[in-house]
Design an enzyme around this catalytic site. Structure first.
Site, mmCIF file in Angstrom:
data_model
loop_
_atom_site.group_PDB
_atom_site.id
_atom_site.type_symbol
_atom_site.label_atom_id
_atom_site.label_comp_id
_atom_site.label_asym_id
_atom_site.label_seq_id
_atom_site.Cartn_x
_atom_site.Cartn_y
_atom_site.Cartn_z
ATOM 1 N N ASN A 144 0.860 -1.180 0.000
ATOM 2 C CA ASN A 144 0.000 0.000 0.000
ATOM 3 C C ASN A 144 0.898 1.232 0.000
ATOM 4 O O ASN A 144 1.682 1.425 0.930
ATOM 5 C CB ASN A 144 -0.888 0.009 1.246
ATOM 6 C CG ASN A 144 -1.854 -1.147 1.227
ATOM 7 O OD1 ASN A 144 -2.746 -1.201 0.391
ATOM 8 N ND2 ASN A 144 -1.681 -2.089 2.150
ATOM 9 N N SER A 168 5.092 14.162 0.650
ATOM 10 C CA SER A 168 5.743 15.265 -0.045
ATOM 11 C C SER A 168 7.219 14.930 -0.254
ATOM 12 O O SER A 168 7.630 13.797 -0.059
ATOM 13 C CB SER A 168 5.534 16.577 0.709
ATOM 14 O OG SER A 168 6.120 16.516 1.977
ATOM 15 N N SER A 169 7.981 15.897 -0.579
ATOM 16 C CA SER A 169 9.249 15.634 -1.247
ATOM 17 C C SER A 169 10.504 15.870 -0.424
ATOM 18 O O SER A 169 11.492 16.341 -0.954
ATOM 19 C CB SER A 169 9.294 16.501 -2.493
ATOM 20 O OG SER A 169 9.019 17.845 -2.158
ATOM 21 N N GLU A 176 8.996 15.111 -8.842
ATOM 22 C CA GLU A 176 8.463 14.191 -9.826
ATOM 23 C C GLU A 176 7.843 14.991 -10.957
ATOM 24 O O GLU A 176 7.353 16.103 -10.747
ATOM 25 C CB GLU A 176 7.442 13.229 -9.208
ATOM 26 C CG GLU A 176 6.169 13.839 -8.702
ATOM 27 C CD GLU A 176 6.240 14.422 -7.308
ATOM 28 O OE1 GLU A 176 5.225 14.979 -6.879
ATOM 29 O OE2 GLU A 176 7.302 14.368 -6.653
#
Length: 153
Positions: free
Chosen positions: A32, A37-38, A91
């Site tokens: 799953n 965020s990054s 991304e």
């Protein structure tokens, strides 16, 4: 912090099946995924993706694109920059765009994020996946956050 950077691509009879098949090709189809965020911890270590426990809750940054337009060239790109203090991930995706342009875009964005934070980049990694659509195709690229409890013993 340990991470793995993966990518995959595949076709399927539906958009959902194509996406699931691309995740499986990347090695993350049986878990799953929790999109986050990054941000990365400083000095993050990049590891080869280990076997993950089926059904595990796995944090990731995920780039994904699916198309049912035959002939489309679809691309998913993930870029990770790692510094001593922290790291950043970006991304991007695109259809019928030169994959090298998307890679350049991801590199530019992640370098900007690090520069804006005043963090020197020690390591920069880009992973991408490109496919030409036959019927229905999906591409994925992901930074997977690795914790001991999600790794198959």
């Amino acid at each position: 912090m340990k991470i793995a950077i993966v990518s995959g691509k595949d076709e399927g009879p539906t958009e959902l099946n194509a996406f699931d098949n691309a995740l499986t090709d990347a090695g993350i189809g049986d878990v799953n995924l929790i999109k986050v965020s990054s941000m990365l911890a400083g000095n993050a270590e990049i590891k080869k993706l280990p076997k993950l426990k089926a059904g595990a809750m796995v944090n990731c940054v995920l780039a994904e694109m699916t198309s049912d337009n035959p002939g489309d060239e679809i691309t998913a790109v993930i870029a990770a920059a790692i510094g001593e203090e922290l790291g950043c991930v970006v991304e991007t995706t695109g259809a019928n765009i030169n994959p090298n342009n998307l890679i350049d875009e991801a590199e530019t964005m992640v370098k900007y994020m690090m520069d804006k934070r005043g963090v020197e980049i020690k390591d920069l990694i880009v992973e991408s996946s490109t496919a030409t659509v036959d019927e229905i195709a999906s591409v994925v690229a992901s930074v997977v956050y690795l914790k001991d409890e999600i790794i198959e013993g």
